[in-house]
Write a protein that holds these residues in place. Structure first.
Motif, mmCIF file in Angstrom:
data_model
loop_
_atom_site.group_PDB
_atom_site.id
_atom_site.type_symbol
_atom_site.label_atom_id
_atom_site.label_comp_id
_atom_site.label_asym_id
_atom_site.label_seq_id
_atom_site.Cartn_x
_atom_site.Cartn_y
_atom_site.Cartn_z
ATOM 1 N N MET A 128 0.819 -1.212 0.000
ATOM 2 C CA MET A 128 0.000 0.000 0.000
ATOM 3 C C MET A 128 0.856 1.266 0.000
ATOM 4 O O MET A 128 0.354 2.361 -0.241
ATOM 5 C CB MET A 128 -0.979 -0.011 1.174
ATOM 6 N N GLY A 129 2.156 1.110 0.228
ATOM 7 C CA GLY A 129 3.072 2.247 0.093
ATOM 8 C C GLY A 129 3.062 2.801 -1.322
ATOM 9 O O GLY A 129 3.311 3.998 -1.533
ATOM 10 N N ILE A 130 2.770 1.955 -2.303
ATOM 11 C CA ILE A 130 2.681 2.399 -3.703
ATOM 12 C C ILE A 130 1.538 3.407 -3.854
ATOM 13 O O ILE A 130 1.699 4.451 -4.500
ATOM 14 C CB ILE A 130 2.502 1.189 -4.644
ATOM 15 N N ILE A 131 0.397 3.109 -3.234
ATOM 16 C CA ILE A 131 -0.747 4.029 -3.302
ATOM 17 C C ILE A 131 -0.432 5.301 -2.527
ATOM 18 O O ILE A 131 -0.726 6.418 -2.983
ATOM 19 C CB ILE A 131 -2.030 3.367 -2.767
ATOM 20 N N ARG A 132 0.179 5.162 -1.369
ATOM 21 C CA ARG A 132 0.541 6.338 -0.573
ATOM 22 C C ARG A 132 1.472 7.264 -1.371
ATOM 23 O O ARG A 132 1.289 8.484 -1.369
ATOM 24 C CB ARG A 132 1.208 5.917 0.733
ATOM 25 N N THR A 133 2.454 6.691 -2.055
ATOM 26 C CA THR A 133 3.375 7.494 -2.869
ATOM 27 C C THR A 133 2.638 8.127 -4.041
ATOM 28 O O THR A 133 2.856 9.300 -4.357
ATOM 29 C CB THR A 133 4.549 6.626 -3.364
ATOM 30 N N ARG A 134 1.766 7.373 -4.689
ATOM 31 C CA ARG A 134 0.979 7.895 -5.811
ATOM 32 C C ARG A 134 0.190 9.132 -5.382
ATOM 33 O O ARG A 134 0.181 10.153 -6.059
ATOM 34 C CB ARG A 134 0.045 6.800 -6.335
ATOM 35 N N VAL A 135 -0.491 9.039 -4.232
ATOM 36 C CA VAL A 135 -1.292 10.161 -3.740
ATOM 37 C C VAL A 135 -0.385 11.322 -3.335
ATOM 38 O O VAL A 135 -0.690 12.487 -3.626
ATOM 39 C CB VAL A 135 -2.199 9.713 -2.581
ATOM 40 N N ALA A 136 0.732 11.021 -2.697
ATOM 41 C CA ALA A 136 1.651 12.082 -2.267
ATOM 42 C C ALA A 136 2.214 12.861 -3.451
ATOM 43 O O ALA A 136 2.447 14.066 -3.361
ATOM 44 C CB ALA A 136 2.785 11.496 -1.434
ATOM 45 N N THR A 137 2.413 12.188 -4.589
ATOM 46 C CA THR A 137 3.007 12.861 -5.749
ATOM 47 C C THR A 137 1.975 13.423 -6.718
ATOM 48 O O THR A 137 2.275 14.366 -7.452
ATOM 49 C CB THR A 137 3.944 11.903 -6.524
ATOM 50 N N LYS A 138 0.746 12.874 -6.726
ATOM 51 C CA LYS A 138 -0.251 13.306 -7.707
ATOM 52 C C LYS A 138 -1.514 13.929 -7.108
ATOM 53 O O LYS A 138 -2.294 14.546 -7.821
ATOM 54 C CB LYS A 138 -0.667 12.128 -8.587
ATOM 55 N N GLY A 139 -1.723 13.774 -5.823
ATOM 56 C CA GLY A 139 -2.959 14.255 -5.200
ATOM 57 C C GLY A 139 -3.193 15.737 -5.396
ATOM 58 O O GLY A 139 -4.320 16.171 -5.624
ATOM 59 N N HIS A 140 -2.137 16.517 -5.350
ATOM 60 C CA HIS A 140 -2.272 17.972 -5.474
ATOM 61 C C HIS A 140 -2.799 18.401 -6.845
ATOM 62 O O HIS A 140 -3.260 19.522 -7.006
ATOM 63 C CB HIS A 140 -0.917 18.646 -5.217
ATOM 64 N N LEU A 141 -2.759 17.517 -7.836
ATOM 65 C CA LEU A 141 -3.199 17.871 -9.186
ATOM 66 C C LEU A 141 -4.699 18.191 -9.238
ATOM 67 O O LEU A 141 -5.160 18.824 -10.181
ATOM 68 C CB LEU A 141 -2.858 16.758 -10.180
ATOM 69 N N LEU A 142 -5.448 17.763 -8.239
ATOM 70 C CA LEU A 142 -6.883 18.068 -8.205
ATOM 71 C C LEU A 142 -7.213 19.209 -7.246
ATOM 72 O O LEU A 142 -8.378 19.532 -7.040
ATOM 73 C CB LEU A 142 -7.693 16.819 -7.853
ATOM 74 N N ASP A 143 -6.197 19.839 -6.679
ATOM 75 C CA ASP A 143 -6.437 20.908 -5.709
ATOM 76 C C ASP A 143 -7.096 22.144 -6.309
ATOM 77 O O ASP A 143 -7.556 23.017 -5.561
ATOM 78 C CB ASP A 143 -5.133 21.301 -5.010
ATOM 79 N N ASP A 144 -7.158 22.228 -7.643
ATOM 80 C CA ASP A 144 -7.848 23.359 -8.277
ATOM 81 C C ASP A 144 -8.704 22.893 -9.460
ATOM 82 O O ASP A 144 -8.945 23.639 -10.389
ATOM 83 C CB ASP A 144 -6.847 24.427 -8.714
ATOM 84 N N PHE A 145 -9.208 21.660 -9.403
ATOM 85 C CA PHE A 145 -9.984 21.095 -10.508
ATOM 86 C C PHE A 145 -11.366 21.768 -10.570
ATOM 87 O O PHE A 145 -12.071 21.850 -9.560
ATOM 88 C CB PHE A 145 -10.143 19.581 -10.326
ATOM 89 N N PRO A 146 -11.772 22.251 -11.760
ATOM 90 C CA PRO A 146 -13.064 22.947 -11.885
ATOM 91 C C PRO A 146 -14.258 22.078 -11.474
ATOM 92 O O PRO A 146 -14.330 20.895 -11.813
ATOM 93 C CB PRO A 146 -13.141 23.276 -13.378
ATOM 94 N N ASP A 147 -15.173 22.673 -10.739
ATOM 95 C CA ASP A 147 -16.429 22.067 -10.303
ATOM 96 C C ASP A 147 -16.262 20.943 -9.279
ATOM 97 O O ASP A 147 -17.241 20.283 -8.923
ATOM 98 C CB ASP A 147 -17.268 21.571 -11.483
ATOM 99 N N LEU A 148 -15.032 20.710 -8.808
ATOM 100 C CA LEU A 148 -14.810 19.724 -7.751
ATOM 101 C C LEU A 148 -15.023 20.400 -6.407
ATOM 102 O O LEU A 148 -14.336 21.368 -6.081
ATOM 103 C CB LEU A 148 -13.391 19.147 -7.834
ATOM 104 N N GLY A 149 -15.995 19.913 -5.653
ATOM 105 C CA GLY A 149 -16.189 20.401 -4.300
ATOM 106 C C GLY A 149 -15.078 19.872 -3.412
ATOM 107 O O GLY A 149 -14.324 20.622 -2.811
ATOM 108 N N LEU A 150 -14.983 18.536 -3.364
ATOM 109 C CA LEU A 150 -13.882 17.917 -2.651
ATOM 110 C C LEU A 150 -13.649 16.505 -3.152
ATOM 111 O O LEU A 150 -14.545 15.860 -3.675
ATOM 112 C CB LEU A 150 -14.102 17.935 -1.125
ATOM 113 N N LYS A 151 -12.407 16.080 -3.009
ATOM 114 C CA LYS A 151 -12.024 14.692 -3.268
ATOM 115 C C LYS A 151 -11.226 14.222 -2.072
ATOM 116 O O LYS A 151 -10.204 14.809 -1.717
ATOM 117 C CB LYS A 151 -11.164 14.551 -4.519
ATOM 118 N N ALA A 152 -11.722 13.160 -1.443
ATOM 119 C CA ALA A 152 -11.005 12.526 -0.344
ATOM 120 C C ALA A 152 -10.288 11.307 -0.919
ATOM 121 O O ALA A 152 -10.928 10.386 -1.425
ATOM 122 C CB ALA A 152 -11.967 12.122 0.759
#
Length: 193
Positions: A16-40
């Protein structure tokens, strides 16, 4: 508001470290996505209050155009390339409420899916679920809670973000790895039914 989730169940011995790394490196890409209220960005790990390893992000969209844009865009295509195309569950929003810990980044989340019995009047079932959602929104440690419905299968979903380990509420428990919330203020607080 529209709720959306897909679940990627992984092998029992998956790192599951693979998923943790994926989110740590790519999660911020949705921090300004249009019409997204939130993504957990959610995970469950086998043996830690879960029978499976799973990556299961949960989204609240302020407009369906944002959801559609995401599903045809490169972020979701990356999921499809790496894990195969998951079934995407989606529900019409019924309510959204901020909790007493709304200023805190959540650490955990709970999701409870409940079928609406065929014998129940939809308005009565939704009314009772709205009362439950209001209760959850007032619970100590609640960051935010949403209630939504799938009228095709007549299923209600309660989703709550918590600032600490999830309390003993029924449903699946998840760890929150990252929260993108560019349009959280646009989700339309209160009842939407």
């Amino acid at each position: 508001m529209h709720a959306m989730q897909y679940e990627i169940t992984l092998p029992a011995d998956y790192d599951m470290g693979i998923i943790r790394t994926r989110v740590a490196t790519k999660g911020h890409l949705l921090d300004d996505f249009p019409d997204l209220g939130l993504k957990a960005f959610l995970i469950r790990e086998r043996g830690e209050d879960s029978p499976v390893n799973q990556y299961a992000p949960f989204y609240l969209w302020s407009r369906p155009e944002g959801m559609n844009s995401f599903l045809r865009g490169p972020g979701f295509q990356g999921i499809v390339q790496d894990f195969g195309r998951p079934d995407v569950q989606h529900w019409a929003g019924l309510s959204y409420e901020e909790g007493p810990a709304s200023a805190v980044l959540p650490r955990t989340a709970t999701r409870r899916r409940t079928p609406v019995p065929a014998s129940a009047a939809p308005a009565d079932a939704v009314g009772a679920a709205l009362e439950e959602s209001r209760r959850l929104a007032k619970a100590p440690g609640a960051v935010a809670t949403a209630l939504a419905i799938d009228p095709r299968h007549w299923e209600l979903v309660h989703f709550t973000l918590w600032d600490h380990l999830a309390p003993e509420e029924p449903g699946e428990r998840f760890e929150v790895l990252h929260l993108s919330q560019p349009g959280r203020g646009n989700l339309g607080k209160g009842r939407q039914w």
